[in-house]
Design a protein around this motif. Structure first.
Motif, PDB file in Angstrom:
ATOM      1  N   GLU A 117     -26.104  -0.224  -8.128  1.00  0.00           N
ATOM      2  CA  GLU A 117     -27.142  -1.256  -8.133  1.00  0.00           C
ATOM      3  C   GLU A 117     -28.438  -0.668  -8.687  1.00  0.00           C
ATOM      4  O   GLU A 117     -28.939   0.340  -8.183  1.00  0.00           O
ATOM      5  N   PHE A 118     -28.994  -1.316  -9.717  1.00  0.00           N
ATOM      6  CA  PHE A 118     -30.227  -0.874 -10.348  1.00  0.00           C
ATOM      7  C   PHE A 118     -31.338  -1.880 -10.053  1.00  0.00           C
ATOM      8  O   PHE A 118     -31.082  -3.087  -9.963  1.00  0.00           O
ATOM      9  N   ALA A 119     -32.556  -1.381  -9.955  1.00  0.00           N
ATOM     10  CA  ALA A 119     -33.689  -2.237  -9.583  1.00  0.00           C
ATOM     11  C   ALA A 119     -33.964  -3.296 -10.641  1.00  0.00           C
ATOM     12  O   ALA A 119     -34.313  -4.433 -10.322  1.00  0.00           O
ATOM     13  N   ASN A 120     -33.779  -2.955 -11.933  1.00  0.00           N
ATOM     14  CA  ASN A 120     -34.047  -3.890 -13.022  1.00  0.00           C
ATOM     15  C   ASN A 120     -33.365  -3.390 -14.291  1.00  0.00           C
ATOM     16  O   ASN A 120     -32.748  -2.320 -14.294  1.00  0.00           O
ATOM     17  N   ILE A 121     -33.518  -4.152 -15.356  1.00  0.00           N
ATOM     18  CA  ILE A 121     -32.842  -3.825 -16.605  1.00  0.00           C
ATOM     19  C   ILE A 121     -33.388  -2.539 -17.220  1.00  0.00           C
ATOM     20  O   ILE A 121     -32.638  -1.767 -17.834  1.00  0.00           O
ATOM     21  N   MET A 122     -34.680  -2.261 -17.029  1.00  0.00           N
ATOM     22  CA  MET A 122     -35.257  -1.043 -17.607  1.00  0.00           C
ATOM     23  C   MET A 122     -34.693   0.204 -16.922  1.00  0.00           C
ATOM     24  O   MET A 122     -34.394   1.203 -17.578  1.00  0.00           O
ATOM     25  N   THR A 123     -34.544   0.137 -15.615  1.00  0.00           N
ATOM     26  CA  THR A 123     -33.941   1.266 -14.886  1.00  0.00           C
ATOM     27  C   THR A 123     -32.496   1.459 -15.327  1.00  0.00           C
ATOM     28  O   THR A 123     -32.019   2.584 -15.486  1.00  0.00           O
ATOM     29  N   PHE A 124     -31.798   0.361 -15.537  1.00  0.00           N
ATOM     30  CA  PHE A 124     -30.406   0.433 -15.979  1.00  0.00           C
ATOM     31  C   PHE A 124     -30.275   1.080 -17.353  1.00  0.00           C
ATOM     32  O   PHE A 124     -29.324   1.817 -17.630  1.00  0.00           O
ATOM     33  N   MET A 125     -31.237   0.837 -18.218  1.00  0.00           N
ATOM     34  CA  MET A 125     -31.156   1.332 -19.599  1.00  0.00           C
ATOM     35  C   MET A 125     -31.473   2.823 -19.721  1.00  0.00           C
ATOM     36  O   MET A 125     -31.265   3.401 -20.784  1.00  0.00           O
ATOM     37  N   GLU A 126     -31.974   3.457 -18.668  1.00  0.00           N
ATOM     38  CA  GLU A 126     -32.260   4.880 -18.733  1.00  0.00           C
ATOM     39  C   GLU A 126     -30.984   5.682 -18.915  1.00  0.00           C
ATOM     40  O   GLU A 126     -29.893   5.239 -18.555  1.00  0.00           O
ATOM     41  N   SER A 127     -31.105   6.902 -19.440  1.00  0.00           N
ATOM     42  CA  SER A 127     -29.943   7.676 -19.889  1.00  0.00           C
ATOM     43  C   SER A 127     -28.962   7.997 -18.777  1.00  0.00           C
ATOM     44  O   SER A 127     -27.757   7.846 -18.937  1.00  0.00           O
ATOM     45  N   ASN A 128     -29.462   8.454 -17.623  1.00  0.00           N
ATOM     46  CA  ASN A 128     -28.570   8.791 -16.521  1.00  0.00           C
ATOM     47  C   ASN A 128     -28.332   7.534 -15.691  1.00  0.00           C
ATOM     48  O   ASN A 128     -29.205   7.082 -14.943  1.00  0.00           O
ATOM     49  N   HIS A 129     -27.154   6.959 -15.807  1.00  0.00           N
ATOM     50  CA  HIS A 129     -26.925   5.645 -15.212  1.00  0.00           C
ATOM     51  C   HIS A 129     -26.702   5.671 -13.716  1.00  0.00           C
ATOM     52  O   HIS A 129     -26.626   4.631 -13.082  1.00  0.00           O
ATOM     53  N   THR A 130     -26.609   6.842 -13.086  1.00  0.00           N
ATOM     54  CA  THR A 130     -26.398   6.894 -11.639  1.00  0.00           C
ATOM     55  C   THR A 130     -27.560   7.532 -10.892  1.00  0.00           C
ATOM     56  O   THR A 130     -27.620   7.445  -9.673  1.00  0.00           O
ATOM     57  N   LEU A 131     -28.507   8.151 -11.600  1.00  0.00           N
ATOM     58  CA  LEU A 131     -29.561   8.913 -10.941  1.00  0.00           C
ATOM     59  C   LEU A 131     -30.439   8.014 -10.074  1.00  0.00           C
ATOM     60  O   LEU A 131     -30.775   8.371  -8.945  1.00  0.00           O
ATOM     61  N   LYS A 132     -30.823   6.855 -10.600  1.00  0.00           N
ATOM     62  CA  LYS A 132     -31.713   5.961  -9.861  1.00  0.00           C
ATOM     63  C   LYS A 132     -30.987   4.728  -9.329  1.00  0.00           C
ATOM     64  O   LYS A 132     -31.615   3.718  -9.031  1.00  0.00           O
ATOM     65  N   ALA A 133     -29.694   4.819  -9.219  1.00  0.00           N
ATOM     66  CA  ALA A 133     -28.905   3.678  -8.756  1.00  0.00           C
ATOM     67  C   ALA A 133     -28.558   3.822  -7.275  1.00  0.00           C
ATOM     68  O   ALA A 133     -28.366   4.923  -6.765  1.00  0.00           O
ATOM     69  N   ARG A 134     -28.466   2.696  -6.621  1.00  0.00           N
ATOM     70  CA  ARG A 134     -27.995   2.649  -5.235  1.00  0.00           C
ATOM     71  C   ARG A 134     -26.477   2.493  -5.258  1.00  0.00           C
ATOM     72  O   ARG A 134     -25.944   1.568  -5.869  1.00  0.00           O
ATOM     73  N   ARG A 135     -25.792   3.405  -4.591  1.00  0.00           N
ATOM     74  CA  ARG A 135     -24.332   3.358  -4.547  1.00  0.00           C
ATOM     75  C   ARG A 135     -23.872   2.490  -3.375  1.00  0.00           C
ATOM     76  O   ARG A 135     -24.331   2.660  -2.251  1.00  0.00           O
ATOM     77  N   ILE A 136     -22.971   1.572  -3.660  1.00  0.00           N
ATOM     78  CA  ILE A 136     -22.401   0.707  -2.632  1.00  0.00           C
ATOM     79  C   ILE A 136     -20.884   0.897  -2.663  1.00  0.00           C
ATOM     80  O   ILE A 136     -20.246   0.646  -3.687  1.00  0.00           O
ATOM     81  N   THR A 137     -20.325   1.340  -1.546  1.00  0.00           N
ATOM     82  CA  THR A 137     -18.886   1.600  -1.475  1.00  0.00           C
ATOM     83  C   THR A 137     -18.188   0.430  -0.789  1.00  0.00           C
ATOM     84  O   THR A 137     -18.567   0.022   0.309  1.00  0.00           O
ATOM     85  N   LEU A 138     -17.166  -0.088  -1.431  1.00  0.00           N
ATOM     86  CA  LEU A 138     -16.399  -1.210  -0.890  1.00  0.00           C
ATOM     87  C   LEU A 138     -15.285  -0.706   0.028  1.00  0.00           C
ATOM     88  O   LEU A 138     -14.742   0.379  -0.185  1.00  0.00           O
ATOM     89  N   PRO A 139     -14.903  -1.495   1.042  1.00  0.00           N
ATOM     90  CA  PRO A 139     -13.798  -1.079   1.919  1.00  0.00           C
ATOM     91  C   PRO A 139     -12.450  -1.107   1.216  1.00  0.00           C
ATOM     92  O   PRO A 139     -11.542  -0.361   1.582  1.00  0.00           O
ATOM     93  N   PHE A 140     -12.323  -1.957   0.191  1.00  0.00           N
ATOM     94  CA  PHE A 140     -11.092  -2.036  -0.600  1.00  0.00           C
ATOM     95  C   PHE A 140     -11.470  -2.057  -2.081  1.00  0.00           C
ATOM     96  O   PHE A 140     -12.451  -2.694  -2.459  1.00  0.00           O
ATOM     97  N   PRO A 141     -10.720  -1.372  -2.937  1.00  0.00           N
ATOM     98  CA  PRO A 141     -11.050  -1.370  -4.367  1.00  0.00           C
ATOM     99  C   PRO A 141     -10.753  -2.722  -5.020  1.00  0.00           C
ATOM    100  O   PRO A 141      -9.985  -3.530  -4.508  1.00  0.00           O
ATOM    101  N   TRP A 142     -11.405  -2.942  -6.156  1.00  0.00           N
ATOM    102  CA  TRP A 142     -11.147  -4.153  -6.927  1.00  0.00           C
ATOM    103  C   TRP A 142     -10.039  -3.908  -7.935  1.00  0.00           C
ATOM    104  O   TRP A 142      -9.671  -2.782  -8.228  1.00  0.00           O
TER     105      TRP A 142
END
Length: 397
Positions: A187-212
């Motif tokens: 989860e990224f705060a906005n499109i500008m954060t998403f467009m930064e080079s490291n796509h996981t550095l500023k992202a919030r990780r959300i783990t699901l109980p079952f995979p998709w």
């Protein structure tokens, strides 16, 4: 005479000394006995104290074990309660699906259709169409006239994946779901954060109980809706904020074959438009034609299902916009994607007069094409690139 007296006195003295010695020996034996008894008592007291210490330690360990077992029982009780609630929900869903199957099963009984029966059927069809228009808000009157331009926002992740916004929320968050099978959302705060080079550095990780499974997931009004991996046709409703499963349902008829021939990992493709949540899939019983289902996202129940005339052969993706299905086709080896099958569930569009709509400039394939009803644009995933397509719309005729 004197000698006799001396002997007598000597005898008395010896007798006295012998008596004293005998008393001393008896006293020594008694003291020795008492010492032995006291030592024995001290040993027993020491053993008793040690036994008490051992008992206290054993009792402490037993208490800890009992407390641990009680905690485990509480956890087990919670799990059992959760499983029972889940089972009751599944039973309710199964009963609903059984009722649904019963309502849509065609009767094979041969009957003689009279004129009055034909009129009645026409009236019922018109009434059904009227109810559908009310349910789907017939004021949604625009249709796609062309794909104007594209913008490659980022290139990250696997060949298959999806990225999206939540059109049901006011925030500008971006969600990235990489791969056709996974259980981690970024989860990224906005499109500008998403467009930064490291796509996981500023992202919030959300783990699901079952995979998709596949790439046909959507986020709507704070919930992620996705096809659960390993199930035939179970759709999970996951609360992103609380990070728990809010509900689930079974989509009748889905999951047997891929929704699109060129995207074999996606069996159920969920979609969002101005009217809410939809499911797109294909069935062997329809000859591989695509089936569209309107889902109530609150109750997780089927509202209506349409068998379309659009075939899944050479299809790679599809999306819903303003009650209309648009199917994207391509070549098995990749090429220019194009839309040349359109199906309006309210028959408000003459789909046979719509020319094929080609995607601009880009050569390749798409694993996901989703419509954003808030921005009136397409968010696509093509060969690991995250793409925005701007749309040209016109009035329905």
């Amino acid at each position: 005479m004197i000698v006799l007296q001396i002997q007598f006195l000597s005898a008395l003295f010896l007798a006295s000394i012998m008596g004293e010695a005998q008393h001393v020996m008896q006293d020594a034996a008694l003291m020795n006995y008492i010492d032995r008894r006291i030592l024995s008592l001290e040993n027993r007291l020491e053993k008793c104290n040690q036994d008490i210490l051992d008992y206290v330690e054993e009792f402490r360990e037993f208490s800890q074990m009992v407390l641990s077992r009680l905690a485990g029982l509480n956890n087990y009780k919670t799990e059992v309660k959760s499983e029972v609630e889940n089972l009751l929900t599944r039973v309710e869903r199964a009963q609903r699906d059984i009722d649904y199957f019963g309502s849509v099963t065609d009767s094979n009984t041969c009957i003689e259709v009279g004129e009055d029966l034909v009129k009645q059927q026409l009236l019922e069809a018109e009434e059904e169409k009227r109810k559908l228009k009310l349910m789907l808000n017939a004021s949604c009157d625009h249709m796609l006239a062309g794909v104007k331009s594209l913008k490659i926002v980022k290139k990250t992740g696997d060949k298959h994946g999806s990225w999206m916004k939540d059109p049901g929320k006011k925030h500008t968050k971006i969600y990235l779901l990489n791969s056709a099978v996974n259980n981690v959302i970024f989860e990224f705060a906005n499109i500008m954060t998403f467009m930064e080079s490291n796509h996981t550095l500023k992202a919030r990780r959300i783990t699901l109980p079952f995979p998709w499974e596949g790439t046909g997931h959507v986020i709507y009004q704070g919930f992620l809706f996705y096809h659960r991996h390993g199930s035939l046709n179970e759709i999970i409703k996951f609360n992103i904020q609380k990070r728990n499963i809010a509900d689930q349902m079974v989509l009748p008829g889905a999951g047997k074959i891929p929704a699109y021939q060129l995207s074999p990992s996606t069996k159920i493709d969920l979609a969002i438009d101005e009217q809410g949540l939809w499911a797109i899939h294909s069935e062997p019983e329809t000859g591989g034609n695509i089936v569209v289902t309107k889902i109530n996202h609150i109750t997780m129940s089927v509202e209506h299902t349409w068998d379309t005339s659009c075939n899944s052969k050479d299809a790679e993706a599809a999306f819903m916009a303003c009650n209309t299905l648009y199917v994207v086709y391509n070549f098995p080896s990749g090429g220019t994607s194009r839309i040349h099958c359109v199906y309006d569930v309210l028959d408000a569009v003459n789909t046979y007069e719509i020319p094929a709509l080609h995607f601009p400039k880009r050569q390749g394939s798409h694993s996901t094409v989703h419509y954003d009803p808030k921005e009136k644009q397409l968010l696509a995933w093509g060969d690991g690139s995250q793409i925005i397509y701007k749309l040209h719309t016109t009035q329905k005729v």
